[in-house]
Structure formats: C-alpha cells, structure tokens
Design an enzyme around this catalytic site. Sequence first.
Site, short mmCIF file in Angstrom:
data_model
loop_
_atom_site.label_atom_id
_atom_site.label_comp_id
_atom_site.label_asym_id
_atom_site.label_seq_id
_atom_site.Cartn_x
_atom_site.Cartn_y
_atom_site.Cartn_z
N VAL A 98 -94.23 -29.77 -37.41
CA VAL A 98 -93.80 -30.67 -36.34
C VAL A 98 -92.56 -30.13 -35.64
CG1 VAL A 98 -92.80 -32.96 -35.93
CG2 VAL A 98 -94.87 -32.71 -37.32
N ASP A 152 -83.09 -25.69 -40.56
CA ASP A 152 -83.98 -25.80 -41.72
C ASP A 152 -83.24 -25.27 -42.93
OD1 ASP A 152 -87.35 -26.10 -41.83
OD2 ASP A 152 -86.33 -25.34 -43.61
N THR A 195 -92.22 -36.22 -45.36
CA THR A 195 -92.17 -37.55 -45.98
C THR A 195 -93.35 -37.62 -46.97
OG1 THR A 195 -93.29 -38.30 -43.96
CG2 THR A 195 -90.98 -38.88 -44.20
N CYS A 215 -100.84 -35.44 -43.86
CA CYS A 215 -100.90 -36.76 -43.21
C CYS A 215 -101.91 -37.71 -43.84
CB CYS A 215 -101.20 -36.57 -41.72
SG CYS A 215 -99.88 -35.70 -40.86
N ARG A 230 -101.78 -27.78 -48.17
CA ARG A 230 -101.18 -28.98 -48.77
C ARG A 230 -102.26 -30.03 -49.03
NH1 ARG A 230 -96.38 -30.10 -44.62
NH2 ARG A 230 -98.06 -29.54 -43.20
N1 LIG Z 1 -98.24 -31.52 -40.09
C1 LIG Z 1 -98.77 -32.40 -39.27
O1 LIG Z 1 -99.86 -32.18 -38.78
C2 LIG Z 1 -98.03 -33.68 -38.90
C3 LIG Z 1 -98.52 -34.42 -37.82
C4 LIG Z 1 -97.87 -35.59 -37.47
C5 LIG Z 1 -96.76 -36.01 -38.20
N2 LIG Z 1 -96.32 -35.28 -39.26
C6 LIG Z 1 -95.13 -35.76 -39.97
O2 LIG Z 1 -94.01 -34.98 -39.57
C7 LIG Z 1 -93.09 -34.81 -40.66
C8 LIG Z 1 -92.88 -33.33 -40.91
O3 LIG Z 1 -94.10 -32.74 -41.31
P1 LIG Z 1 -94.37 -31.19 -41.21
O4 LIG Z 1 -95.84 -31.03 -41.37
O5 LIG Z 1 -93.69 -30.61 -40.03
O6 LIG Z 1 -93.64 -30.69 -42.53
P2 LIG Z 1 -93.35 -29.16 -42.96
O7 LIG Z 1 -93.32 -29.14 -44.43
O8 LIG Z 1 -94.29 -28.24 -42.24
O9 LIG Z 1 -91.92 -28.86 -42.38
C9 LIG Z 1 -90.79 -29.53 -42.77
C10 LIG Z 1 -89.61 -28.56 -42.76
O10 LIG Z 1 -88.44 -29.32 -43.02
C11 LIG Z 1 -87.57 -28.54 -43.82
N3 LIG Z 1 -86.60 -29.46 -44.43
C12 LIG Z 1 -86.77 -30.35 -45.42
N4 LIG Z 1 -85.66 -31.05 -45.62
C13 LIG Z 1 -84.74 -30.59 -44.74
C14 LIG Z 1 -83.40 -30.92 -44.44
N5 LIG Z 1 -82.77 -31.89 -45.08
N6 LIG Z 1 -82.77 -30.22 -43.48
C15 LIG Z 1 -83.39 -29.24 -42.81
N7 LIG Z 1 -84.68 -28.89 -43.03
C16 LIG Z 1 -85.34 -29.57 -43.98
C17 LIG Z 1 -88.49 -27.81 -44.76
O11 LIG Z 1 -87.87 -26.64 -45.28
C18 LIG Z 1 -89.68 -27.49 -43.85
O12 LIG Z 1 -89.57 -26.21 -43.24
C19 LIG Z 1 -93.70 -35.56 -41.81
O13 LIG Z 1 -93.17 -36.85 -41.84
C20 LIG Z 1 -95.18 -35.62 -41.47
O14 LIG Z 1 -95.84 -36.73 -42.06
C21 LIG Z 1 -96.92 -34.11 -39.60
#
Ligand SMILES: NC(=O)c1ccc[n+]([C@@H]2O[C@H](COP(=O)([O-])OP(=O)(O)OC[C@H]3O[C@@H](n4cnc5c(N)ncnc54)[C@H](O)[C@@H]3O)[C@@H](O)[C@H]2O)c1
Length: 401
Positions: free
Chosen positions: A11, A29, A83, A257, A325
């Site tokens: 995201v 990050d 999350t 998700c 995942r």
């Molecule tokens: N992946 C999807 O398709 C998608 C779609 C819609 C919504 N979401 C939501 O978006 C959110 C993020 O998902 P994602 O898929 O991008 O996750 P991800 O795991 O791909 O990326 C999250 C990143 O955040 C970093 N991180 C964690 N804690 C941190 C902090 N305190 N400070 C800085 N960096 C930190 C991690 O190292 C990681 O690189 C989630 O809530 C998810 O449910 C995801």
Amino acid sequence: MKVAIIGQGYVGLTISSFASEFYQVVGVDNDSRLVEDLNKGISHIEGVDSAVLKEWIRVGRYHATTRGSEIADVDLVVIAVPTPLTSNRKPDLRFIDSACKTIGENLKKPVLIINESTSFPGTLRNYIKPAIEKYSTPTIEHLYAISPERVDPGRSDFNQKNTPRLLAGLTHEATARTREFYSKFCDQLVEVSSPEVAEAAKLFENTFRQVNIALVNEFAQITHSLGISVYETLDAADTKPYGFMKFTPSAGVGGHCIPVDPTYLAAVAEEHGAPATFIRRANEVNLEMSEYIVRRVAEDNGGNLEGKSVLVVGVAYKPNVADVRETAAELVIEYLRKKGAVVTWHDEVVGNWKGEASAPLQGADIAVVITKHDSVDAKKILSSAHYVFDTTGKVAGSKGL
Ligand SMILES: NC(=O)c1ccc[n+]([C@@H]2O[C@H](COP(=O)([O-])OP(=O)(O)OC[C@H]3O[C@@H](n4cnc5c(N)ncnc54)[C@H](O)[C@@H]3O)[C@@H](O)[C@H]2O)c1
C-alpha cells in the site's frame, strides 16, 4: 508540500509512487534492507515500476528512510502499516501503535494524518488519535482522517487513479484537506459522514468477498457430490443478468486482506454484542478447503499418499504476484505431508519460500495446482505428473474441484 508515508509495502509504496508526481515524498519503513533497495530505485511491488521509482529519486521527489526524525517538517502523514491478527486471531494494532509513536515523537507542528491501514470502526477516533497524542509532548492538535486503501496488487485495469476512494475526517477541515490531497491522483473521491462509516465499508467489502468465496467453495463440494461440473453450473447461473455475481472455487483465501479483515469486523461485532456467524463460518469453510482438496487427491490415488512425490504448483496466494502471505498452499502442503507425501513446490514468481526453492515443473507422481500464474503453461502443468488436480479451473484435462 512534503508528505511522509509510514510503511513502504504494497500500500505505502504504491501511494508513494502516485503521490511523488505532485508532492515531495519521504517513505518511512523500519526494514533497513527494504529502504536500501528503495533508495537504489528497486521496487519490490508489482505495479510499482523500478524505472518510475528511479525517476522520482533522480528528480528529488522521493526517498526512503528508517529514521522517524525525517518526518519532522512534513505537512501530511499517511499511515500504511500492517494490521494482522494475533496468534489467537484477534486484531493486532501493534504496527499502528509503533507508527503512532514515530508520528507523535517526531512531528513538531500540526499536520494532517491520514490512516490507510485497514482496521475496525473507531480505530482512527479511539486508537490512532489518542495514541499519537500520548506520544507527543506537548500535545499538538493535528487533523485526522481515514481513507481506506483498495489497491489490488497485480491488477492492471484498476489502480489509484481510477478506483473510487472513500474518505472522512474527524473534522470538516480534515475531510477537506484529505480530499485536496487525493484529488491530484484519484479521479473519484467519495466522502462519507464519519470515519467509522469508511472503516466499516472497507471491512464489509472484503467480508463480502470472503463470504462469497466460502459459499462457492461449499458449492463446489455439493456439485462434486452430485457428479456435475461446478464451472458449468456457475456459468449457467451467470447467464442471469441481475442479482448474481460469479465467484469461482479455490483452495481457500490468502493475502493480507480477505483472510484477515473479516475477523476485524467479527471482533468488533462481538464486542458490541452483535452476531458475526457468517464471517466466522466463512472463515472455517475457506480454511477447510485445504483438507478437502488433499482428501480428494488421496481418494483418487487409492486412498494413500505415503511416499508419493507431490508437486504443488503455484504457492503465491493469487496469480501473477509473489505474495505468499496466508496462502492456501501452506495448509495444503501441511496436510499432504501429514499423509506421508514427499512434497516440493513450483513457483518461479515466488522463487524462494520458507527456506525452499522452486522445484522444476516435471517428474512428480501427483501435481496439485493452487495458483496458476499467466507465465506458466497449462500443458506443461498437465505433463508435470501422472495425476494432476487443479483447484483453479485453468488446467484443461486435469482432475479438479
Ligand atoms: N496488500 C493489499 O493488497 C492491501 C489492500 C488494501 C488495504 N491493505 C491494508 O493496508 C495496510 C498495509 O498493508 P500492506 O499490504 O501494504 O503491508 P506490507 O506488509 O506490504 O507493508 C507494510 C510495511 O510497513 C512496514 N512497517 C511496519 N511497521 C512500521 C512502522 N512502525 N514504521 C515504519 N514502517 C513500518 C513494514 O516493514 C512493511 O514494509 C494493512 O492494513 C492492509 O490490511 C492492503
């Protein structure tokens, strides 16, 4: 305007790439290897082109950092951290909390803070705002808004620009400024009356998918027991021009998700004394698919998989992405091994997973197709084993759901 985006995963990096066209972006990050790669212009996300990232870096529009102190002078912060669920399948806001700590401890002036991470209704108002205030000294009056992310990694027809985006602020000013921020790179913004509506809508969207996937997975078991084709039956139902939406069966649900978000909704429902029976049961049905598939494979092979070489084809949770995942392949492999099968897997998009490398697509007694990437030839899958069980409906001539 300078923007900080906390979390540079699926995201956060996607948003960073779109926002860099209009704003100066600092991607924060806490994964230092990821940050190093990003600063070299190496993208780890399908849909974010490394060439585009390199260009934003070259013109000074984007850089990544592990240092929270670099957000001190930004005008806007986006939260895009994971999350997940805890080990006992409860909402786990630990990453949100650490993002709030970074924000609270480092911001020196009032800014707009937008949450894009998926969570239960009330997270912005009752968790994020108080957490940031707890970590700030002295307390700063920031603006807060939510705009849940709808990105579907690997998809080319819908992206940040043409996917309508929900938004709501805790105040009118927060809503207005959130609209202004996204309007540069998103065509349709849909304002709702409260952050709770936006948060709940996001959870319901994914719950709708989860429940319908479970329904079609159960239906696949019914059609098999009746000796008819699930695919032909679904195609027949799909000729109805209204009131029906086609979902196809699979080995289960994966990704960050669909297996996770509905449980956030169930948790908040139960906290408020409301039922979440469909959500809980849908989750079980989807998880049970792995066992059902292994049972079907065993039945077709004399009831015994002991010592048989089984090649699991496609371990990513969906086609054309490297994301593993919550992949259903994991449970399928676990059940196959419990039955004594010697399991390897083939997935060159994923490459390496859990200390194992992708095996060649050939020479197995049994192949079980969990995910079919476009780059993998169906005919090659069919000739990779004496017996092929396909859970995707894409390998003609095989056994399947
Ligand atoms: N992946 C999807 O398709 C998608 C779609 C819609 C919504 N979401 C939501 O978006 C959110 C993020 O998902 P994602 O898929 O991008 O996750 P991800 O795991 O791909 O990326 C999250 C990143 O955040 C970093 N991180 C964690 N804690 C941190 C902090 N305190 N400070 C800085 N960096 C930190 C991690 O190292 C990681 O690189 C989630 O809530 C998810 O449910 C995801």
